[in-house]
Design a protein around this motif. Structure first.
Motif, PDB file in Angstrom:
ATOM      1  N   CYS A  21       0.764  -1.128  -0.092  1.00 51.08           N
ATOM      2  CA  CYS A  21       0.008  -0.139  -0.177  1.00 51.08           C
ATOM      3  C   CYS A  21       0.756   1.404  -0.068  1.00 51.08           C
ATOM      4  N   LEU A  22       1.850   1.277   0.782  1.00 47.70           N
ATOM      5  CA  LEU A  22       2.848   2.387   0.576  1.00 47.70           C
ATOM      6  C   LEU A  22       3.538   2.513  -0.554  1.00 47.70           C
ATOM      7  N   ASP A  23       3.865   1.585  -1.349  1.00 46.87           N
ATOM      8  CA  ASP A  23       4.330   1.525  -2.539  1.00 46.87           C
ATOM      9  C   ASP A  23       3.294   2.173  -3.460  1.00 46.87           C
ATOM     10  N   LEU A  24       2.079   1.726  -3.620  1.00 48.33           N
ATOM     11  CA  LEU A  24       1.139   1.793  -4.420  1.00 48.33           C
ATOM     12  C   LEU A  24       0.741   3.498  -4.394  1.00 48.33           C
ATOM     13  N   THR A  25       0.630   3.627  -2.867  1.00 51.04           N
ATOM     14  CA  THR A  25       0.508   5.169  -2.672  1.00 51.04           C
ATOM     15  C   THR A  25       1.390   6.155  -3.171  1.00 51.04           C
ATOM     16  N   THR A  26       2.813   5.812  -2.818  1.00 45.78           N
ATOM     17  CA  THR A  26       3.729   6.777  -3.579  1.00 45.78           C
ATOM     18  C   THR A  26       3.853   6.886  -4.988  1.00 45.78           C
ATOM     19  N   ARG A  27       3.699   5.654  -5.580  1.00 50.28           N
ATOM     20  CA  ARG A  27       3.624   5.837  -7.017  1.00 50.28           C
ATOM     21  C   ARG A  27       2.607   6.582  -7.743  1.00 50.28           C
ATOM     22  N   ARG A  28       1.283   6.380  -6.974  1.00 49.22           N
ATOM     23  CA  ARG A  28       0.124   6.888  -7.715  1.00 49.22           C
ATOM     24  C   ARG A  28       0.161   8.543  -7.443  1.00 49.22           C
ATOM     25  N   LEU A  29       0.874   8.750  -6.349  1.00 46.24           N
ATOM     26  CA  LEU A  29       0.955  10.381  -5.822  1.00 46.24           C
ATOM     27  C   LEU A  29       1.715  11.041  -6.984  1.00 46.24           C
ATOM     28  N   VAL A  30       2.780  10.282  -6.948  1.00 42.66           N
ATOM     29  CA  VAL A  30       3.870  10.788  -7.801  1.00 42.66           C
ATOM     30  C   VAL A  30       3.454  11.218  -9.511  1.00 42.66           C
ATOM     31  N   TYR A  31       3.085  10.123  -9.803  1.00 42.51           N
ATOM     32  CA  TYR A  31       2.619  10.114 -11.287  1.00 42.51           C
ATOM     33  C   TYR A  31       1.385  10.851 -11.559  1.00 42.51           C
ATOM     34  N   SER A  32       0.313  10.953 -10.572  1.00 43.05           N
ATOM     35  CA  SER A  32      -0.841  11.786 -10.753  1.00 43.05           C
ATOM     36  C   SER A  32      -0.418  13.260 -10.654  1.00 43.05           C
ATOM     37  N   SER A  33       0.556  13.539  -9.985  1.00 40.43           N
ATOM     38  CA  SER A  33       0.768  14.784  -9.504  1.00 40.43           C
ATOM     39  C   SER A  33       1.654  15.379 -10.752  1.00 40.43           C
ATOM     40  N   LEU A  34       2.547  14.512 -11.352  1.00 44.28           N
ATOM     41  CA  LEU A  34       3.318  15.141 -12.601  1.00 44.28           C
ATOM     42  C   LEU A  34       2.317  14.932 -13.761  1.00 44.28           C
ATOM     43  N   GLY A  35       1.538  14.079 -13.908  1.00 43.16           N
ATOM     44  CA  GLY A  35       0.345  14.337 -15.001  1.00 43.16           C
ATOM     45  C   GLY A  35      -0.458  15.668 -14.759  1.00 43.16           C
ATOM     46  N   GLY A  36      -0.821  15.963 -13.433  1.00 43.68           N
ATOM     47  CA  GLY A  36      -1.498  17.074 -13.122  1.00 43.68           C
ATOM     48  C   GLY A  36      -0.641  18.449 -13.570  1.00 43.68           C
ATOM     49  N   ALA A  37       0.735  18.405 -13.235  1.00 37.72           N
ATOM     50  CA  ALA A  37       1.763  19.484 -13.464  1.00 37.72           C
ATOM     51  C   ALA A  37       1.597  19.668 -15.041  1.00 37.72           C
ATOM     52  N   PHE A  38       1.664  18.518 -15.853  1.00 36.30           N
ATOM     53  CA  PHE A  38       1.841  18.519 -17.270  1.00 36.30           C
ATOM     54  C   PHE A  38       0.386  19.105 -17.746  1.00 36.30           C
ATOM     55  N   ALA A  39      -0.588  18.896 -17.300  1.00 34.02           N
ATOM     56  CA  ALA A  39      -1.939  19.099 -17.759  1.00 34.02           C
ATOM     57  C   ALA A  39      -2.027  20.706 -17.227  1.00 34.02           C
ATOM     58  N   GLY A  40      -1.397  21.178 -16.176  1.00 30.49           N
ATOM     59  CA  GLY A  40      -1.400  22.611 -15.671  1.00 30.49           C
ATOM     60  C   GLY A  40      -0.717  23.493 -16.621  1.00 30.49           C
ATOM     61  N   LEU A  41       0.540  22.908 -17.072  1.00 28.03           N
ATOM     62  CA  LEU A  41       1.433  23.708 -18.022  1.00 28.03           C
ATOM     63  C   LEU A  41       0.676  23.809 -19.298  1.00 28.03           C
ATOM     64  N   LEU A  42       0.049  22.970 -19.651  1.00 23.74           N
ATOM     65  CA  LEU A  42      -0.565  22.875 -21.247  1.00 23.74           C
ATOM     66  C   LEU A  42      -1.965  23.677 -21.221  1.00 23.74           C
ATOM     67  N   PHE A  43      -2.495  23.561 -20.255  1.00 24.23           N
ATOM     68  CA  PHE A  43      -3.919  24.258 -20.358  1.00 24.23           C
ATOM     69  C   PHE A  43      -4.370  25.661 -19.652  1.00 24.23           C
ATOM     70  N   PHE A  44      -3.358  25.936 -18.516  1.00 24.06           N
ATOM     71  CA  PHE A  44      -3.418  27.040 -17.600  1.00 24.06           C
ATOM     72  C   PHE A  44      -2.498  27.856 -17.713  1.00 24.06           C
ATOM     73  N   ARG A  45      -2.655  29.075 -17.646  1.00 23.64           N
ATOM     74  CA  ARG A  45      -1.619  30.324 -17.768  1.00 23.64           C
ATOM     75  C   ARG A  45      -1.111  30.717 -16.232  1.00 23.64           C
TER      76      ARG A  45
END
Length: 99
Positions: A21-45
């Motif tokens: 569970c700790l491994d799963l939580t860490t991976r999903r937190l990092v990957y989804s945060s990176l996805g949110g950062a990419f989407a934020g750079l792509l769509f928002f100013r």
């Protein structure tokens, strides 16, 4: 002297479940945060909306990890697949057949 260690079954091995569970939580937190950062750079100013998209992605990652971990701790078997839902149509059919 050779010690005999009893091997616990997977469903009762709480340490393995916590590690998973700790491994799963860490991976999903990092990957989804990176996805949110990419989407934020792509769509928002605005920096505020970019941070909000990162926070939204992190929330999605933590939420999905929490759901999977709660299934892992609640289920008696080692599989993490949810139980199939009960069909209500068969109960209506059996009631109609009884009448």
């Amino acid at each position: 002297m050779a010690e005999k260690k009893e091997r616990m079954s997977q469903e009762y091995d709480v340490n393995a479940k916590w590690d998973t569970c700790l491994d799963l939580t860490t991976r999903r937190l990092v990957y989804s945060s990176l996805g949110g950062a990419f989407a934020g750079l792509l769509f928002f100013r605005s920096p505020v909306t970019r941070w909000a998209s990162i926070a939204f992605g992190a929330g999605l990652g933590i939420g999905s990890a929490y759901t999977d971990c709660s299934r892992a701790f609640d289920s008696p078997s080692s599989s993490s697949s949810p139980a199939p839902p009960k069909s209500t149509q068969s109960s209506y059919a059996s009631q109609a057949a009884d009448e």
